[in-house]
Design an enzyme around this catalytic site. Sequence first.
Site: not given
Length: 595
Positions: A346, A460
């Site tokens: 991320s 993500d």
Amino acid sequence: MALDEEQSSGEHEVRRAIDCLRDCADLAEVDSASLEALAAGAVHFSLPAGSLLFESGSTPDGVYLVANGRLGVRTPGIARLTAEIERSELVGETGWLLREQRSATVLALRDSELLLLPNGVLDAIAAQSTGFSLALARLCARRLRRSNRQERGHERGRIFVIVPNSVEVDVAVLATRLVAEFTRAGRTELVWDARASTHTAGWFNAIEESNDYVVYVADPRASGWTRQCCRQADVILLTAPAGADPKPWPGGIAEAAARGARVELALLHDQRIETGAAARWLRNSPVALHHHIVDADDLGRLARLLTRRGVGLVLSGGGARGFAHLGVIRALREARVPIDFVGGSSIGSIIAAGVAVGWSDDEMRMRYRRSFVDTNPVNDYTFPFVALTRGRKVSRLLQREYGDVLIEDLRRPFFCVSANLTTGRALEHRDGRLADALRASVAIPGVMPPAYRGEDVLVDGAAINNLPVDIMHNHAPGLVIGSDVGADRFALDRRGKRHINIFQILMHSGMINSAASAAAQRELADVLLKPPLGDVDLLNWRAFDRAIQAGYDYARAQLEALPAIPRLPAAADPMPRSSLAAELARRMAALVESG
């Protein structure tokens, strides 16, 4: 006269066998008479590197002692070697004790010399010496305990072979500089064909045992010396000029890799990294890792990674809290802690990419401020068929900062992680466009649309693995530092109140599935840095400077309390051309003329 010579040779072999048995620590408590009887019945033989000693399921013919060399053990169903058998160690004792078929396959990792202690001889000695039977039983018990604990000795990286792709490689300077770097960590010897071509397997074993590291220089073409080098190798370093057209590598490399040798690639650049060169070479060079060599700093990093003394830095996801990573990185650099391999998930993947590209602290701060503070990266709202935002703004920002840079061209080794919704597993990105990999790694479920790669739907990385320390350990750089800024709870403002919106809910929801694994990942880190960021919300981009300062202050204090963390030496010296390098260059030139 011939009979006298035969008797003398036989006595010599028995004396050698006795010496080998006495050197075996597992037989230290066995009486001398039993060892002499074992030596008298032992069969001495050689086993070339890559040859099988015995296979799983075969009938035991005795126990083996390694007089010289090294063996590898493969257990059925496990791809990697499960154990290595060194000089003066025994193997095959379980089959003899239990009278059962072999449970594993054993092969030679080096040209090896062994003693076979046949079943009949072992049975006779065991009937007379309870100490001998007890010694082998204890050896079995120790190995079983290590197996139950899943223990394995450190995967060695002591014997290195440099294989140049062509005479264009200045292997003389490369080899001598690597030897200088290895010498910082231990006794190192450089070996090339002028010294070693007339020696036996015993000589090779002796020189390897008397040094912490040995560097062999192979020929840039197929030769008996190159094959000999590959048979000795723990690590084969393929070297090539980045700008040259890829050529086939000499034979012997594939066989060494099949035995368990690690194969890596070093691309030598002229002043700057040549775009696309790595992808071109990697298509024809199946390697575990590749390195870019531009200057002395790169050679230092190469040496640390080859010997597994490097430092890997893993950065977690955590939205705006990820800016604290910038402070951590600044503190590490000021303390001269090397950052040899970077990875993240991320927002951590975006910060790690800046390190891999080679940006300074000031440049990273400038770029991330304009992309996250001067503009909100997640405010291109749309009707939420798939997500609350279009995700185009993030894509544009990543394209602006990273352009068309390929992961393969990054100065430092790098990976990032996304969550593959198609397979339900984490996906490691190690090649392709950097901006595309980062876009997948930050695709917060519900906030941004997923990224696509063929049939894979990617979101993500924090959804599955927010702190991918395990993946860094798979690359085995050495010491692994984890910087964890993940949010365990919603942040409170300065008045102690909690304000929650749909973005925060979606971001926390996207990370909640990895909460259980996060604790395990923290345990895997050799050093864990967890800056205090309780008052920084996941979406509070305006907390940029505050988060950086918190990460810096925390990391600086922690580093003062951790003196054992590796530190870089003084500024790297320029690459010297020593007398040894000159001799190597002369040998390579002679090789070209003879070819």
